[in-house]
Write an enzyme that holds these catalytic residues in place. Structure first.
Site, PDB file in Angstrom:
ATOM      1  N   SER A  55       0.828  -1.192   0.000  1.00  0.00           N
ATOM      2  CA  SER A  55       0.000   0.000   0.000  1.00  0.00           C
ATOM      3  C   SER A  55       0.871   1.254   0.000  1.00  0.00           C
ATOM      4  CB  SER A  55      -0.980  -0.051   1.180  1.00  0.00           C
ATOM      5  OG  SER A  55      -2.044   0.845   0.997  1.00  0.00           O
ATOM      6  N   ASP A 165      -5.410  -3.999  -2.475  1.00  0.00           N
ATOM      7  CA  ASP A 165      -4.493  -3.606  -1.405  1.00  0.00           C
ATOM      8  C   ASP A 165      -3.829  -4.806  -0.733  1.00  0.00           C
ATOM      9  OD1 ASP A 165      -3.492  -2.569   1.167  1.00  0.00           O
ATOM     10  OD2 ASP A 165      -4.618  -0.765   0.646  1.00  0.00           O
TER      11      ASP A 165
END
Length: 341
Positions: A55, A165
């Site tokens: 991320s 993610d």
């Protein structure tokens, strides 16, 4: 079962075993604390040989592996209008992520092989429920996918996988860094705290349209969003701590920061400063490790200068907000009772 890319060589270009690896967690704007950690390592003369991230940690890790230093990263973060990475989507998420990819392509090379340091980027295959680790080939797409928060950004189709993610399964991917076979592992963890005050933003005095626009651009939370994010925070922290038991680092720098959220991009300098403070305290709490890091640290790689920033692009949602606001004002004026003289 996790799918891993081929392991990189065990040594650097000079035949020296990689000494120090750094893991950077996900966390949105909270990830700016990583910049503070990198600045402290630079101040101590500790050169990172390899990185792994997910991320926001993947974004910062990729930029650092390309040769930008902590000061460059903070300058870049200051220069970017975070609305410039927002592009409204009508399908798999609120945001498409195409502008984010364009921004990454401006500052990063096309492939992992062109980086100055080895990097591992983790994503989640949301169909298979697996963690994927990327270390070679296309760089920008995995970095973008690693930052695709479900519900906010559309998932990314890449190499036959549907990616999102990396923090969904592992927000502190120490296991991914193990592919680099470094002697020491440091980890900067901005995972949200398990305990925090629950609050929403319903009490502000903004107009209804300002609240709508702020919600879409991740600048405020509705009660539903606040509850959803808080639940996700708790699950993420528990999962991160559980995985850390099996894959610990030599030093884990934790940044609790209960007053800052993943969308607190306005607090860049404050969060970076907190990262510096926490990193300094963590290193000084382990003087023996700090001494060994000094002894094994290699020669710093050449610093890469930031290219000129691309022209600022106003997000479509912001443009639409202005147009609607002007139209609403025009209609209100026309419908208002005319005063008679």
């Amino acid at each position: 079962m996790a799918h891993h890319a081929p392991s990189p060589p065990l040594t650097d270009a000079h035949g020296r075993r990689r000494a120090i690896g750094l893991v950077l967690s996900g966390g949105g704007a909270r990830g700016f604390a990583h910049i503070g950690v990198l600045r402290v390592l630079e101040r101590h003369g500790i050169e990172v040989d390899a990185l792994a991230g997910t991320s926001m940690g993947a974004i910062i890790g990729a930029l650092y592996a390309h040769g930008y230093r902590a000061d460059d990263l903070q300058e870049l973060a200051r220069s970017v209008s975070w609305r410039d990475v927002i592009d409204l989507s009508l399908s798999g998420g609120v945001l498409k992520g195409e502008k984010l990819q364009q921004l990454l392509a401006t500052y990063l090379p096309a492939t992992f092989e062109e980086l100055g340091k080895p990097l591992a980027v983790t994503c989640t295959d949301i169909e298979a429920g697996e963690q994927l680790v990327f270390t070679e080939g296309d760089l920008v797409t995995p970095v973008r996918a690693s930052a695709c928060l479900p519900g906010a950004f559309e998932p990314v189709e890449h190499e036959g996988r549907t990616l999102a993610d990396g923090g969904i399964l592992n927000n502190l991917p120490v296991d991914a860094l193990s592919l680099m076979r470094t002697r020491f592992t440091l980890a900067s963890d901005v995972s949200p705290p398990r305990r925090a005050v629950y609050e929403d933003d319903e009490g502000d005095a903004a107009s209804w349209w300002q609240r709508v626009v702020a919600t879409v651009t991740l600048e405020r939370r509705t009660p539903l969003a606040a509850a959803t994010f808080r639940a996700a925070d708790i699950m993420m922290r528990l999962l991160t701590d559980a995985q850390y038991i099996h894959h610990p680092a030599d030093l884990r720098i934790q940044h609790e920061m209960p007053g800052y959220r993943l969308e607190s991009f306005w607090a860049l300098d404050e969060i970076v400063s907190i990262g510096e403070t926490n990193a300094e305290a963590a290193l000084r709490s382990q003087p023996e490790l700090l001494a060994r890091l000094h002894q094994t640290s290699g020669t710093p790689m050449a610093r890469r200068r930031l290219p000129p920033p691309p022209p600022s692009i106003v997000a479509p949602v912001a443009e639409a907000a202005e147009r609607v606001a002007r139209s609403a004002e025009s209609i209100r004026t026309r419908l208002s009772p005319r005063r008679r003289g």
